[in-house]
Design a protein around this motif. Structure first.
Motif, mmCIF file in Angstrom:
data_model
loop_
_atom_site.group_PDB
_atom_site.id
_atom_site.type_symbol
_atom_site.label_atom_id
_atom_site.label_comp_id
_atom_site.label_asym_id
_atom_site.label_seq_id
_atom_site.Cartn_x
_atom_site.Cartn_y
_atom_site.Cartn_z
ATOM 1 N N ARG A 291 44.237 27.243 27.534
ATOM 2 C CA ARG A 291 44.594 25.829 27.747
ATOM 3 C C ARG A 291 43.360 25.043 28.223
ATOM 4 N N PHE A 292 42.571 25.682 29.081
ATOM 5 C CA PHE A 292 41.350 25.042 29.583
ATOM 6 C C PHE A 292 40.374 24.771 28.433
ATOM 7 N N LEU A 293 40.190 25.778 27.582
ATOM 8 C CA LEU A 293 39.282 25.607 26.438
ATOM 9 C C LEU A 293 39.790 24.508 25.515
ATOM 10 N N GLU A 294 41.102 24.512 25.271
ATOM 11 C CA GLU A 294 41.671 23.536 24.337
ATOM 12 C C GLU A 294 41.631 22.112 24.895
ATOM 13 N N SER A 295 41.495 21.997 26.223
ATOM 14 C CA SER A 295 41.448 20.661 26.828
ATOM 15 C C SER A 295 40.121 19.958 26.541
ATOM 16 N N GLY A 296 39.144 20.718 26.075
ATOM 17 C CA GLY A 296 37.832 20.127 25.791
ATOM 18 C C GLY A 296 36.993 19.888 27.035
ATOM 19 N N ALA A 297 37.419 20.478 28.166
ATOM 20 C CA ALA A 297 36.732 20.207 29.434
ATOM 21 C C ALA A 297 35.428 20.978 29.571
ATOM 22 N N THR A 298 35.165 21.907 28.671
ATOM 23 C CA THR A 298 33.952 22.723 28.816
ATOM 24 C C THR A 298 33.244 22.903 27.481
ATOM 25 N N TYR A 299 31.916 22.920 27.544
ATOM 26 C CA TYR A 299 31.164 23.225 26.319
ATOM 27 C C TYR A 299 30.597 24.637 26.365
ATOM 28 N N PHE A 300 30.777 25.298 27.529
ATOM 29 C CA PHE A 300 30.243 26.663 27.665
ATOM 30 C C PHE A 300 31.132 27.378 28.671
ATOM 31 N N PHE A 301 31.895 28.349 28.214
ATOM 32 C CA PHE A 301 32.838 29.057 29.088
ATOM 33 C C PHE A 301 32.472 30.538 29.011
ATOM 34 N N GLN A 302 32.038 31.070 30.142
ATOM 35 C CA GLN A 302 31.505 32.438 30.106
ATOM 36 C C GLN A 302 32.159 33.316 31.163
ATOM 37 N N LEU A 303 32.437 34.545 30.774
ATOM 38 C CA LEU A 303 32.872 35.556 31.750
ATOM 39 C C LEU A 303 31.825 36.652 31.800
ATOM 40 N N ARG A 304 31.587 37.147 33.009
ATOM 41 C CA ARG A 304 30.615 38.223 33.179
ATOM 42 C C ARG A 304 31.254 39.341 33.974
ATOM 43 N N ALA A 305 31.005 40.567 33.535
ATOM 44 C CA ALA A 305 31.449 41.714 34.325
ATOM 45 C C ALA A 305 30.694 41.727 35.643
ATOM 46 N N ILE A 306 31.431 42.044 36.713
ATOM 47 C CA ILE A 306 30.761 42.079 38.020
ATOM 48 C C ILE A 306 31.315 43.243 38.851
ATOM 49 N N GLY A 307 31.929 44.242 38.152
ATOM 50 C CA GLY A 307 32.575 45.347 38.883
ATOM 51 C C GLY A 307 31.649 46.545 39.049
ATOM 52 N N GLY A 308 32.222 47.716 38.898
ATOM 53 C CA GLY A 308 31.434 48.957 38.977
ATOM 54 C C GLY A 308 30.759 49.107 40.317
ATOM 55 N N ALA A 309 29.431 49.269 40.267
ATOM 56 C CA ALA A 309 28.653 49.568 41.482
ATOM 57 C C ALA A 309 28.728 48.456 42.524
ATOM 58 N N VAL A 310 29.062 47.241 42.115
ATOM 59 C CA VAL A 310 29.200 46.140 43.093
ATOM 60 C C VAL A 310 30.287 46.495 44.105
ATOM 61 N N HIS A 311 31.294 47.254 43.644
ATOM 62 C CA HIS A 311 32.414 47.626 44.521
ATOM 63 C C HIS A 311 32.021 48.689 45.546
ATOM 64 N N ASP A 312 30.914 49.368 45.311
ATOM 65 C CA ASP A 312 30.539 50.484 46.196
ATOM 66 C C ASP A 312 29.997 50.003 47.548
ATOM 67 N N VAL A 313 29.597 48.742 47.606
ATOM 68 C CA VAL A 313 28.963 48.229 48.829
ATOM 69 C C VAL A 313 30.041 47.585 49.708
ATOM 70 N N ARG A 314 30.003 47.884 50.984
ATOM 71 C CA ARG A 314 31.011 47.328 51.903
ATOM 72 C C ARG A 314 30.933 45.805 51.949
ATOM 73 N N ALA A 315 32.091 45.156 52.117
ATOM 74 C CA ALA A 315 32.133 43.686 52.086
ATOM 75 C C ALA A 315 31.283 43.069 53.187
ATOM 76 N N ASP A 316 31.144 43.755 54.319
ATOM 77 C CA ASP A 316 30.367 43.149 55.410
ATOM 78 C C ASP A 316 28.913 43.630 55.432
ATOM 79 N N ALA A 317 28.496 44.325 54.374
ATOM 80 C CA ALA A 317 27.123 44.837 54.359
ATOM 81 C C ALA A 317 26.103 43.757 54.000
#
Ligand SMILES: Cc1cc2nc3c(=O)[nH]c(=O)nc-3n(C[C@H](O)[C@H](O)[C@H](O)COP(=O)(O)OP(=O)(O)OC[C@H]3O[C@@H](n4cnc5c(N)ncnc54)[C@H](O)[C@@H]3O)c2cc1C
Length: 401
Positions: A291-317
Motif C-alpha cells: 500500500r505504501f509503494l502504491e501510494s507513490g510516497a517513495t521513489y526508493f524502498f529498500q530492505l536490508r538484512a540485519i540479523g545473524g551475528a548482530v544478534h550475538d551482541v548484548r543489547a547493552d554492549a
C-alpha cells in the motif's frame, strides 16, 4: 570549512567552534550523511577528509588503525592484499567516520555483525578539546557510546578495528517479476532469515517501466568462493518468482565495494528519508508495504538484512541497542510531508527501533525509536559529562541530562 590534518588541529577546530557557539557546526568524514547534517549554510564544518591514513597494527590479531576520513572502498582495497575485509556498508564512497560511529549495516552483516562490533578502540577529540583514547578499559563509557551514538560525544579521528579473513565472495544481482509484490516480499524475508549466516541480502522494491510488471531487485553477498555453495544459497529464492535478469559472479570484497567514484561529497543528504527496524516479514507488513509503494510516497524502498551475528551482541554492549531486528526498512521520498504521512500510517506501526543513519528526521521521536529508554538515559548522562554545552548538536541530538 576547517580541514584539520591531525588530532591537535581537530582540537583547535573544536576550540574555534566553542568560541562561536551561535554557529551551526557540521562534522564531516565522507560527506555521505543521509540527514545532510555534515554540511550547513553559514556555519562551520570540520572536515576530516585529510585524516585518511590506514595501517596494520597487529598482523596476527588482524588489528588495523583507520582514520575517520578514509572511505570504505579504500579500506576494502587496503585490506584485500592481506586476505581481510571489514563489513561496512554497501557503498564504497561512504566515509569511515559517519558510519563507524553509528552502526554499519553492510554486505557481511549477518556473518560478521555491524561495523561497530569490530571497533576495539577509538581516538577522539572531546568538546573541551581533550584528545582521548577510549577502549574497553580506558574511558569504557565513551567507548560504549561511540559505537552507535558517536556523533554526540566527540569527533573520532581514528578507529582500531579487528577485521575478518574474507576471500572471494559470491555477488548476486537478481531482478524478479514482483507482480505479487507482497508474496515476493515475504518469500525474500523468509529466505534471508532461514539462510546460513554466510548470506546477506538487500532488496529494492518499486518502480516499473510502463506496461511492464513491477520489478524486485535483489542483491546478495554469499561469503563463499565455491560456485556450488553460492548457487545453492540462491536457489530457494530463484524459485519464488520469475527471474527477469540475473548476474552472479565470484569477486573480491574489494571489487564489490569499488562502486563509487572519487568525487567529494558535500553532505547535502536526501530530500527526505524515513527508516525503521522490523522483525520477520509478516503478511501484515507485506500488505502495508505494498500500500505504501502504491501510494507513490517513495521513489526508493529498500530492505536490508540485519540479523545473524548482530544478534550475538548484548543489547547493552553498545549504544546501538536494537539487537533483535531482522531487517532495516528505508524509504526515500521527494516530499517530506507526503512520505512521512504515509510512512507513519503504514510502515511505522510495524517497526520496533530505528537506525538513525538512514533517517532525515532527527527529532525526539526518532531518538526514542533509535535508543531504548535506558540507553538514552545513559547517553544523556554521559553527554552531560563530556559535552555539557551541547557543542556536538547538529545531528540526532541527545541533549545533556
Ligand atoms: C549512498 C549511501 C549508501 C549508504 N549505505 C549504507 C550502508 O550500506 N550501511 C550503513 O550502515 N549506512 C549506509 N549509509 C548511511 C551512512 O552510513 C551514514 O549516512 C554515514 O553517516 C555516512 O558517513 P560519512 O562519513 O560519509 O558521512 P558524513 O556526512 O561525513 O557524516 C554524517 C554524520 O556523521 C557524524 N560524523 C561524521 N564523521 C564523524 C566523526 N569522525 N566523529 C563523530 N561523528 C562523525 C556527523 O554527525 C555527521 O553529520 C549510506 C549512505 C549513503 C548516502
Amino acid at each position: 570549512m576547517l580541514r584539520p590534518g591531525d588530532p591537535a588541529e581537530v582540537a583547535e577546530a573544536v576550540a574555534f567552534a566553542r568560541a562561536h557557539p551561535g554557529l551551526p557546526l557540521g562534522v564531516r568524514s565522507g560527506g555521505h550523511g543521509i540527514s545532510g547534517r555534515s554540511t550547513n549554510d553559514g556555519g562551520l564544518v570540520i572536515d576530516l577528509s585529510r585524516l585518511n591514513a590506514m595501517r596494520v597494527l597487529d598482523e596476527h590479531r588482524r588489528l588495523v588503525r583507520i582514520e575517520a576520513g578514509a572511505r570504505w572502498k579504500d579500506v576494502a582495497a587496503f585490506l584485500a592484499p592481506h586476505g581481510w575485509a571489514l563489513s561496512s556498508g554497501d557503498y564504497g564512497g561512504v566515509g569511515v567516520g559517519g558510519l563507524a560511529t553509528a552502526g554499519g549495516v553492510g554486505w557481511l552483516v549477518r556473518e560478521h555483525g555491524l561495523t561497530i562490533d569490530h571497533v576495539r578502540a577509538v581516538e577522539l577529540v572531546l568538546a573541551d578539546g581533550s584528545i582521548v583514547r577510549a577502549d574497553a578499559t580506558e574511558h569504557p563509557e565513551l567507548f560504549w557510546a561511540v559505537r552507535g551514538a558517536g556523533a554526540n560525544v566527540g569527533i573520532v579521528t581514528a578507529f582500531e578495528f579487528e577485521v575478518d579473513e574474507v576471500g572471494d565472495v559470491g555477488f548476486a544481482q537478481l531482478a524478479f517479476d514482483a507482480s505479487d509484490t507482497a508474496g515476493f516480499l515475504q518469500a525474500w524475508g523468509d529466505w534471508v532469515v532461514d539462510a546460513p549466516r554466510d548470506l546477506t541480502s538487500f532488496l529494492i522494491l518499486g518502480g516499473s517501466r510502463p506496461g511492464e510488471p513491477p520489478v524486485a531487485q535483489v542483491m546478495a553477498v554469499i561469503d563463499s568462493d565455491d560456485p556450488e555453495t553460492v548457487l545453492a544459497r540462491l536457489q530457494p529464492l530463484a524459485e519464488a518468482a520469475p527471474l527477469v535478469a540475473q548476474d552472479v559472479r565470484l569477486m573480491s570484497y574489494r571489487a564489490v565495494m569499488a562502486n563509487s567514484d572519487d568525487a567529494t561529497h558535500a553532505g547535502d543528504g536526501e530530500p527526505t528519508s524515513r527508516s525503521g527496524l522490523i522483525g520477520r516479514i509478516t503478511p501484515e507488513f507485506a500488505r502495508d508495504a505494498v500500500r505504501f509503494l502504491e501510494s507513490g510516497a517513495t521513489y526508493f524502498f529498500q530492505l536490508r538484512a540485519i540479523g545473524g551475528a548482530v544478534h550475538d551482541v548484548r543489547a547493552d554492549a553498545t549504544a546501538f541497542a536494537h539487537r533483535d531486528a531482522e531487517f532495516s526498512v528505508v524509504a526515500f521520498g521527494a516530499s517530506r510531508l507526503r512520505t512521512s504521512a504515509r510512512w507513519d500510517e503504514l510502515i511505522a506501526p510495524h517497526t520496533d527501533g530505528a537506525y538513525l543513519s538512514f533517517d532525515t528526521e532527527q527529532g525526539p521521536a526518532q531518538l526514542a525509536a533509535a535508543f531504548p529508554t535506558a540507553t538514552l538515559e545513559r547517553l544523556r548522562a554521559l553527554k552531560a559529562e563530556v559535552d555539557p554545552g551541547n557543542l556536538f548538536r547538529d545531528n540526532a541530538n541527545i541533549a545533556p541530562a
